[in-house]
Structure formats: structure tokens, C-alpha cells
Design an enzyme around this catalytic site. Structure first.
Site, mmCIF file in Angstrom:
data_model
loop_
_atom_site.group_PDB
_atom_site.id
_atom_site.type_symbol
_atom_site.label_atom_id
_atom_site.label_comp_id
_atom_site.label_asym_id
_atom_site.label_seq_id
_atom_site.Cartn_x
_atom_site.Cartn_y
_atom_site.Cartn_z
ATOM 1 N N ASN A 157 -18.108 10.414 92.738
ATOM 2 C CA ASN A 157 -17.407 9.143 92.987
ATOM 3 C C ASN A 157 -16.174 9.010 92.098
ATOM 4 O O ASN A 157 -15.114 8.538 92.519
ATOM 5 C CB ASN A 157 -18.346 7.957 92.717
ATOM 6 C CG ASN A 157 -19.417 7.834 93.770
ATOM 7 O OD1 ASN A 157 -19.263 8.340 94.871
ATOM 8 N ND2 ASN A 157 -20.506 7.181 93.427
ATOM 9 N N SER A 204 -12.150 -2.028 105.940
ATOM 10 C CA SER A 204 -12.512 -1.741 104.559
ATOM 11 C C SER A 204 -11.900 -2.806 103.658
ATOM 12 O O SER A 204 -11.122 -3.652 104.115
ATOM 13 C CB SER A 204 -11.977 -0.364 104.148
ATOM 14 O OG SER A 204 -12.542 0.643 104.953
ATOM 15 N N LEU A 205 -12.236 -2.761 102.374
ATOM 16 C CA LEU A 205 -11.675 -3.716 101.419
ATOM 17 C C LEU A 205 -10.751 -3.002 100.458
ATOM 18 O O LEU A 205 -11.020 -1.863 100.039
ATOM 19 C CB LEU A 205 -12.800 -4.391 100.618
ATOM 20 C CG LEU A 205 -13.816 -5.221 101.403
ATOM 21 C CD1 LEU A 205 -14.847 -5.798 100.448
ATOM 22 C CD2 LEU A 205 -13.123 -6.334 102.179
ATOM 23 N N LYS A 241 -21.594 -5.432 95.843
ATOM 24 C CA LYS A 241 -21.155 -4.540 96.921
ATOM 25 C C LYS A 241 -22.254 -3.484 97.040
ATOM 26 O O LYS A 241 -22.296 -2.523 96.270
ATOM 27 C CB LYS A 241 -19.812 -3.896 96.586
ATOM 28 C CG LYS A 241 -19.233 -3.042 97.717
ATOM 29 C CD LYS A 241 -17.844 -2.537 97.340
ATOM 30 C CE LYS A 241 -17.205 -1.756 98.478
ATOM 31 N NZ LYS A 241 -17.900 -0.505 98.776
ATOM 32 N N ARG A 295 -21.906 -0.336 111.458
ATOM 33 C CA ARG A 295 -20.457 -0.427 111.289
ATOM 34 C C ARG A 295 -19.745 0.711 112.020
ATOM 35 O O ARG A 295 -18.677 0.532 112.585
ATOM 36 C CB ARG A 295 -20.105 -0.390 109.798
ATOM 37 C CG ARG A 295 -18.601 -0.436 109.529
ATOM 38 C CD ARG A 295 -18.336 -0.300 108.032
ATOM 39 N NE ARG A 295 -16.926 -0.444 107.737
ATOM 40 C CZ ARG A 295 -16.032 0.531 107.836
ATOM 41 N NH1 ARG A 295 -16.409 1.729 108.220
ATOM 42 N NH2 ARG A 295 -14.764 0.313 107.545
ATOM 43 N N GLU A 323 -25.981 -5.632 104.639
ATOM 44 C CA GLU A 323 -26.146 -4.234 104.249
ATOM 45 C C GLU A 323 -27.620 -3.852 104.315
ATOM 46 O O GLU A 323 -28.496 -4.554 103.781
ATOM 47 C CB GLU A 323 -25.625 -4.027 102.822
ATOM 48 C CG GLU A 323 -25.337 -2.593 102.475
ATOM 49 C CD GLU A 323 -23.962 -2.131 102.967
ATOM 50 O OE1 GLU A 323 -23.578 -0.988 102.647
ATOM 51 O OE2 GLU A 323 -23.272 -2.915 103.664
ATOM 52 N N CYS A 345 -41.269 31.806 85.019
ATOM 53 C CA CYS A 345 -42.189 32.933 85.209
ATOM 54 C C CYS A 345 -41.608 34.273 84.795
ATOM 55 O O CYS A 345 -42.339 35.267 84.705
ATOM 56 C CB CYS A 345 -42.622 33.006 86.669
ATOM 57 S SG CYS A 345 -41.283 33.506 87.794
ATOM 58 N N CYS A 361 -35.472 31.678 92.341
ATOM 59 C CA CYS A 361 -36.470 32.602 91.803
ATOM 60 C C CYS A 361 -37.121 33.313 92.982
ATOM 61 O O CYS A 361 -37.523 32.675 93.960
ATOM 62 C CB CYS A 361 -37.527 31.835 91.003
ATOM 63 S SG CYS A 361 -38.934 32.862 90.510
#
Length: 654
Positions: free
Chosen positions: A33, A81-82, A105, A126, A160, A390, A407
């Protein structure tokens, strides 16, 4: 210079679109992010500088095309979108003299619900903002959604759908293949909401939180967003947590929200600010991508510089060996942090991580530690050629376009987590505090290599208490449970070994037949075992083949050295000989129903799972329950007795 900037802009558009597609459509995370936001801000700066916006730029495109088999539907009003910021001062400037609603949010899947005649009529995702997917049947099984409401005219609202962290972890634990596990709660929620079979959705504990009312006729909302949310609560909806703010109070409220993040079970990636004055907000209109009445606030990541001390390689039950960055302890968002998952070799190489490098770390959404950047980039060295658990040979494979380490030893302890889970289960050694996830962590770090090692976890006290989810109290509880398990019956120990087909009842029969003599049991022939009531040829073969392995015998001997096995004597009071019991519900005077069963069997009785005409007693502390077993017992005239009545029967027989 201008040409270089244009080329960089094109490069950023390509990178961000690739990351966005991976995250929203393929449920993969190829970029943190932090990195996405950094590149996005760089792209916006270049566009403003050059006055150029490419047609496929993520700064103008609302989303991607929908790719499922679910029915599609166009939204009556586009879902934009914002615009976003990480600066509280920008929020103050945005507010001016206005009052606004500040709320979480949430990081899930946005859903539009429509109610008609007081009933849920339609639910649409959406999607790409213009066209969504119809998921009405799935929405009906969300855990907290009202199927009927008092308001009977058409109601349209947005909210949401989310899955909490605890449910996310439980669901992921059940998925055997590490590569098939969900990367984060949002990906899991997206997959759960868009199932073609809503039975699967129902099992995922999806919850819905309303955040915006779109339409409701003939209701006076006093021109207030906050009033709308309160009205939705009255209709039975859970809403996002919210408060009203002004430019003088917004900073204080942002801090209050940030302090709650570590305690929240639901995922969030910031806050939303929207003008409370509905008419004023509508009058501002919108850009091609953003409404002008609202703003998204993303947390300004707290970044700390530190030194990479080690790359720890953590094996899992699928053989995948994940790299984990261990660094000098830093404080982030109020907690001390010293490790962060790097996920795979490709990311390790992209960051050019080497021991001794100076790195920058942060917490994604203020929760998950991640590496933001490597400032010195000395390069990847010493990818292990042998498994740290191992010692088996490792192999680098390419999975989902990413290189990962595996492995190759099929006998690796890390691949046999379920065997250890059986060992600590209630009918076996009954050790509380060792879930499969915890066992996997302990095994991957080398604390547990065989059953006997579980009784020496105190050697790693400091390390375990520093692990996420553990503290001094939980560690002490675990050790107390381990110490309690040191006293065990031999049948439970034999069952705990996980010999194919040998259940607790078989183990009891074998122990009884051989007088609880371990040496006689492990050296018994298949013919001798076949003669034991309830064993037979197949189980006899499995039992003898297990102990033909010298390593199995040695492990059992080391395990028995840790245990105290009381000499079991058959209770002389065979007062329940020839009687059948069924035990249901919670018990109060025993550690569990298994202990009640052992007591009944020691007194000659038998415990079965269902009530039949051959049942003599049903033990249930809730004697007046309307459960199916109680109903069946009442129909057949079988006494339903409490635990106290059962114990009285035994007392009278003394």
C-alpha cells in the site's frame, strides 16, 4: 527533461494499473500500500506539472471491468472514487466553515442495497463504478443485514461488506495450500460476496456496514448526513462508526480514530469526510472521478529506519518456506516491531535485501509491519539449500509469477502439522493453547521437531512471549496445560501417535488386551492384534507397520520418558455393565465429555453418539432442553438425567 518525465509517467501508469488489477481482480498483492500510494502521488505530480493525463491513468479511471459469471447491472448513479490526502491540514481547509461527518473507510467490498415494500429487493456490487454484479442472494445471508425494514417506500443505500480479522484467520487456517490462502480480509470478502453458491457466503461471516443513504422518499432528513445515518440505524442497519466535526475538532477526532485501530477486528484503510449539509454537497457537483463533497483521509505512515539483522526462513505445511525480515527493534504506531514478512523470493530480490542493510519499515494501515524501502541494497545472499526444520533439500519454484522456496522432503515435520494437532487434541493429550497456526509457527522456528519437544517449550520462553498473540500470561497458561498433560492414560498416548485408523476406542481395546504393557504392544504380531475385539486385520497391519519403523519406536520411548502413566485398574464397581449411555451438552464436574465417557467405560458401560431404543440414559445438564436428543429420549421413554444425578448413581453404588 520533459521527455523523461513523460516516459516516467507512462511507466507509472503501467505499474499502478498492473498492481490495481492484481489486487482488485486477481486477489494478489504485488505491491505494498505504501509503495502504491507513493507512486500514485508521483504520477499526480507529473500530470499536474506536464498538463497531460493519459486515458488509462488510474487518476482518472474509476475501476476495472467486472469479470465474474454473476449478472451485471448498470448503476443509476455512478459510484466514484474519493480524492485523498494524508494531511489533516487539507481536511481543515476542505471543511472551511462547514460541519462534516467523519467515519471509517472500511477495506472490503462496496455494495448498493435496494429495498422495496420493506424487503430487500436487490444488492449490487460497486464493480467498476458504472456496472456492478447482482449478488442479492448472497447479501441475504450477510450476518447482520435486515431482510425486512419498517420503511416501505423505495430505499437505496450504500455500505461496505467486510470480513473481520479473526474470521479471516480462521478461514485461512482451514486452507491446506499456502498459495491458495487469501492475502488479506478484503480479498477474502470479495471472493465470498461474489460466490455463485450463497451457502459458501453464509459460512464466511460477512457483515455489512452502511455508510451512505442514496434515496428515501418522503423522509425529512433535516438536510443532514448524520441524521440519515441515525435514521438507517432505526431501520435496523449497522452503520460505520461516525461523528460530526468542524475544522476546529477534526484533528482531535482523527487521533481518536487512529487510537482504535489496534483494537478493531474489521479492516480499514483510513477515514472518510463528507459535508453534513446535503444540499451544499450536491451543489458542488463532481469531477470526472471524484465527488466534491467528500474526502478520503489515509494515515500518514509512520516510517522508521532500522538495520536488517537476519532473514529467517519459515517453513509451512505445504513445503513453502517464507522469508521473514528480522530487524533491530523499532517502535511503530505505539508498539515495538522487529519482524516483517517478505512473502517470497521475488520481493526479496526486488528489495535487494541483505543482512546489515539499512531499511525503512512501516505498518500498512497501521497494523501489518512491512518494509517500505531498502536504502543500501547489498543484494540477496544465502538462500538456504536445506530446510531449516528437517534439513531436507530445498528448491526454488515459480508460482503465480513469483519465485518461492520449497522443501522437497515429504517427511518434513513442518508438513505434518495435523499430526501434531491430533497429538494435542482433546481426546489425545488435551493441551490447550496449541492451535494448528501456533504449532506451525513453533515447528517452523525449530521449537518442535517431535512430540517430546512439546514438553520443553519453556526453553524458548523469551522468544515465544515476544511472538505476536503471545504474552507472559498466555505463555504461562500454555506451560500449565503442557505440565497437566504429563499425566496421561496409555490409550490416549497410543491414539495421539496418529497411527492410521487407530481411534481412542481401538487404543483402549489394545491396551486392555496387552495389560498396558508397552513392549508387548509394540512387538505384537498382526495375528495377535487381529484377535483383539474391534481391531481386525487392516488395523492390525497399520499398527504393526507403524512400530516396524525404528524411528517411531524411539520417538515413543522419548515421549514416554516425559510422561507419567498411572496404572489403570478396571473399576471393581461394574455398575454400568451392559448399559448404554449418551452424553450431550456441557459438563461441569469433568474436564470434558471424554472424561465422562472414560468413567462410564471403566465401570463396564458403553457410550454411544445417538439415542436409540438400546440407550439406557441420556446425560444432559439441561434436562428440559428441546434438543433433538432430548426429544428422542422422551419419545422412547429413556430417562434424561443431569450430571448431578449421574454422580449420585455412582455414590449410591459405593
Amino acid at each position: 527533461m520533459s521527455r523523461q518525465k513523460t516516459e516516467r509517467m507512462q511507466e507509472l501508469v503501467k505499474l499502478l494499473n498492473k498492481a490495481g488489477k492484481a489486487y482488485y481482480q486477481d486477489a494478489e498483492e504485488i505491491m505494498s500500500n505504501y509503495e502504491y500510494d507513493r507512486l500514485y502521488d508521483e504520477l499526480k505530480g507529473l500530470e499536474e506539472d506536464l498538463g497531460i493525463v493519459l486515458s488509462d491513468s488510474p487518476t482518472v479511471n474509476v475501476g476495472y471491468e467486472v469479470l465474474s459469471e454473476l449478472p451485471k447491472e448498470r448503476h443509476e448513479r455512478p459510484m466514484l472514487s474519493l480524492d485523498k490526502t494524508k494531511d489533516v491540514e487539507e481536511l481543515k481547509s476542505f471543511l472551511g466553515d462547514q460541519k462534516a461527518v467523519l467515519s471509517w473507510k472500511l477495506d472490503g467490498l462496496t455494495i448498493v442495497l435496494t429495498y422495496r415494500d420493506g424487503r430487500l429487493s436487490k444488492a449490487v456490487t460497486r464493480g467498476n463504478g458504472e456496472v456492478g454484479e447482482v449478488i442479492t442472494n448472497n447479501a441475504k445471508v450477510f450476518k447482520n443485514i435486515p431482510l425486512r425494514i419498517n420503511y416501505t417506500k423505495e430505499l437505496v443505500l450504500r455500505g461496505e461488506a467486510v470480513i473481520g480479522y479473526k474470521d479471516f484467520e480462521k478461514i485461512n487456517e482451514k486452507i491446506e495450500e499456502a498459495e491458495a490462502r487469501y492475502k488479506n480480509p478484503r480479498n477474502l470478502c470479495s471472493g465470498s460476496v461474489r460466490q455463485l453458491n450463497n451457502e459458501i457466503t453464509a459460512q464466511r461471516n460477512v457483515r455489512f456496514y452502511a455508510f451512505s443513504l442514496v434515496q428515501a422518499e418522503d423522509v425529512d432528513f433535516h438536510n443532514s448526513r448524520a441524521f440519515q445515518l441515525e435514521w438507517l440505524k432505526e431501520q435496523g442497519f449497522e452503520t460505520v462508526e461516525f461523528c460530526t466535526v468542524t475544522k476546529d475538532t477534526v484533528e482531535q477526532e482523527v487521533i481518536k480514530f487512529s487510537e482504535k485501530i489496534v483494537e478493531n477486528d474489521f479492516p480499514s484503510d483510513g477515514l472518510v469526510l463528507v459535508y453534513d449539509d446535503i444540499a451544499y454537497g450536491h451543489s458542488l457537483g463532481q469531477t470526472s472521478k471524484f465527488p466534491r463533497d467528500s474526502y478520503a483521509f489515509k494515515w500518514a505512515d509512520e516510517i522508521r529506519e532500522t538495520e536488517l539483522v537476519e532473514i529467517e526462513w519459515s517453513p509451512s505445511r505445504t513445503g513453502l518456506i517464507n522469508p521473514v525480515a528480522i530487524f533491530k527493534t523499532v517502535e511503530l504506531e505505539g508498539t515495538t516491531v522487529s519482524r516483517a514478512s517478505v512473502h517470497n523470493i521475488s520481493i526479496l530480490e526486488e528489495l535487494e535485501l541483505g543482512v546489515g542493510d539499512t531499511i525503512e519499515v512501516y505498518k500498512a494501515n497501521m497494523i501489518i509491519p512491512q518494509i517500505a524501502d531498502n536504502l543500501t541494497r547489498s543484494g540477496v545472499k544465502d538462500i538456504p539449500e536445506s530446510c531449516p526444520v528437517c534439513g531436507g533439500q530445498t528448491e526454488v519454484k515459480k508460482v503465480s509469477n513469483a519465485k518461492a522456496l520449497y522443501c522437497t522432503n515429504p517427511e518434513c515435520q513442518a508438513k505434518h502439522v495435523k499430526a501434531f494437532a491430533l497429538f494435542v487434541s482433546r481426546d489425545a493429550l488435551n493441551i490447550e493453547g496449541l492451535s494448528e497456526a501456533t504449532l506451525e509457527k513453533f515447528i517452523s522456528r525449530g521449537y518442535i521437531r517431535e512430540f517430546a519437544d512439546i514438553f520443553h517449550l519453556d526453553r524458548y520462553a523469551d522468544d515465544i512471549m515476544s511472538m505476536e498473540g503471545f504474552g507472559e500470561k498466555s505463555f504461562k497458561n500454555l506451560i500449565a496445560s503442557v505440565d497437566k498433560a504429563r499425566t496421561a492414560t496409555l490409550p490416549r498416548v497410543i491414539y495421539a501417535l496418529g497411527i492410521a485408523g487407530i481411534g481412542l476406542a481401538n487404543a483402549k481395546a489394545i491396551c486392555k488386551a496387552f495389560g498396558s504393557d508397552v513392549q508387548k504392544m509394540i512387538h505384537a504380531t498382526a495375528e495377535e492384534l487381529s484377535a483383539v475385539n474391534g481391531v481386525g486385520e487392516v488395523l492390525a497391519k497399520a499398527f504393526t507397520e507403524y512400530f516396524q519403523e525404528a524411528s517411531h519406536v524411539e520417538r515413543l520411548e522419548r515421549l514416554l520418558a516425559e510422561l507419567t502413566i498411572p496404572v489403570e485398574k478396571e473399576d471393581e464397581r461394574q455398575i454400568f455393565a451392559g448399559m448404554n449411555f449418551v452424553v450431550t451438552g456441557r459438563v461441569e464436574h469433568f474436564s470434558g465429555r471424554g472424561e465422562v465417557k472414560e468413567l462410564i467405560e471403566s465401570m463396564g458401560g458403553k457410550v454411544t453418539g445417538s439415542v436409540t431404543s438400546r440407550t439406557n440414559y441420556l446425560i444432559n445438564n439441561d434436562v428440559d432442553s428441546t434438543s433433538s436428543k432430548n426429544k428422542k429420549a422422551n419419545e422412547l421413554g429413556i430417562p434424561v438425567i443431569s450430571e448431578e444425578q449421574f454422580l449420585t448413581m455412582i455414590e449410591k453404588a459405593k
